[in-house]
Design an enzyme around this catalytic site. Structure first.
Site, PDB file in Angstrom:
ATOM      1  N   LYS A  74       0.830  -1.212   0.000  1.00  0.00           N
ATOM      2  CA  LYS A  74       0.000   0.000   0.000  1.00  0.00           C
ATOM      3  C   LYS A  74       0.861   1.257   0.000  1.00  0.00           C
ATOM      4  CE  LYS A  74      -3.420   2.793   0.147  1.00  0.00           C
ATOM      5  NZ  LYS A  74      -4.158   3.107   1.357  1.00  0.00           N
ATOM      6  N   LEU A  75       1.972   1.254   0.717  1.00  0.00           N
ATOM      7  CA  LEU A  75       2.845   2.431   0.734  1.00  0.00           C
ATOM      8  C   LEU A  75       3.444   2.681  -0.647  1.00  0.00           C
ATOM      9  CD1 LEU A  75       4.635   1.927   4.175  1.00  0.00           C
ATOM     10  CD2 LEU A  75       2.970   3.709   3.599  1.00  0.00           C
TER      11      LEU A  75
END
Length: 271
Positions: free
Chosen positions: A169-170
């Protein structure tokens, strides 16, 4: 399933609604009378304390705003000790992979498992049941909570062990933010070539440069308007991914320049 829910705000509340509609029994934390009334109207059982939401739950969804709030909820209070052995806590908040590992370490003595499962999308995606979920954790733990996650998530992508969901997700958010920065540079280039931003944004979504970032910018009418709308969550996530990358001995490479361009837009600076 019996679901406990902590963080029934902008993203969490439509999740609660989808869970109830899917037939799950949901107890959700509401810190004010108004919040509890809203949760009750959705069909959930509202509670005033986090421990009341998680007792006897099969799974507990944590959907607060920041990594610091995850730490406060999961490490600073009695939430994990109030959960039943064999239950799973699901961390929907985007944050540091280290936080997921720390929560798992604190949860293990209580027989509680952890899945880090940050989300990609907005309330409209939750309402449509098409929120993208990046799940990190043991396969058995992900499988146990998947029936609940499917109430609002499609696809649910198991990307690896604990912390992998946060890492994916980052990277996703860093790339998305960089794309907005690149669009800011594209608008500046178009301006130098005599093309107005409105005309450019009306044309590019139909061409090979189309992307979700471009669709969002075009929908808002300008890079600046879209950047301001999403900057609140993107900047905190970019700060996290920069910190995590630095811990691993590197930076963000070519993404850094595009992220600096986005920062210029958010600060109303000229390049």
């Amino acid at each position: 399933m019996r679901i406990g829910f902590v963080g029934a705000g902008r993203m969490g509340r439509p999740m609660v609604e989808r869970l109830v509609r899917a037939g799950h029994e949901v107890r959700a934390l509401g810190r004010s009378p108004a919040a509890r009334a809203a949760l009750e109207a959705l069909g959930a059982r509202p509670v005033a304390r986090a421990a009341g939401a998680v007792e006897d739950a099969d799974a507990v969804m944590v959907c607060v705003f920041s990594d610091e709030q995850v730490q406060d909820v999961c490490l600073g209070g009695g939430l994990l000790s109030a959960m039943a052995a064999g239950s799973v806590v699901v961390l929907h908040t985007t944050g540091s992979p280290d936080t997921a590992v720390a929560v798992a370490g604190r949860a293990a003595p209580h027989g509680v498992r952890v899945v880090d499962c940050p989300v990609s999308g907005g309330p409209h995606d939750i309402a449509a049941g098409r929120l993208t979920l990046f799940a990190g954790g043991a396969a058995d733990d992900v499988a146990k909570v998947e029936p609940a996650l499917r109430a609002y998530g499609d696809p649910v992508v198991h990307v690896g062990g604990l912390g992998a969901g946060q890492r994916v997700k980052l990277v996703n958010n860093a790339l998305f933010a960089a794309q907005i920065g690149l669009l800011a540079e594209a608008v500046r280039l178009a301006g130098r070539l005599g093309v107005e931003e409105a005309a450019l944004l009306g044309a590019l979504p139909h061409a090979s440069s189309a992307s979700r970032a471009l669709s969002g910018v075009a929908g808002r009418g300008s890079v600046a308007a879209f950047a301001q709308a999403v900057g609140g969550f993107l900047t905190k996530d970019v700060d996290v991914v920069r910190a995590v990358a630095a811990e691993h001995g590197g930076g963000l490479g070519a993404l850094d320049g595009a992220l600096d361009a986005l920062d210029d837009v958010l600060r109303n600076r000229e390049p």
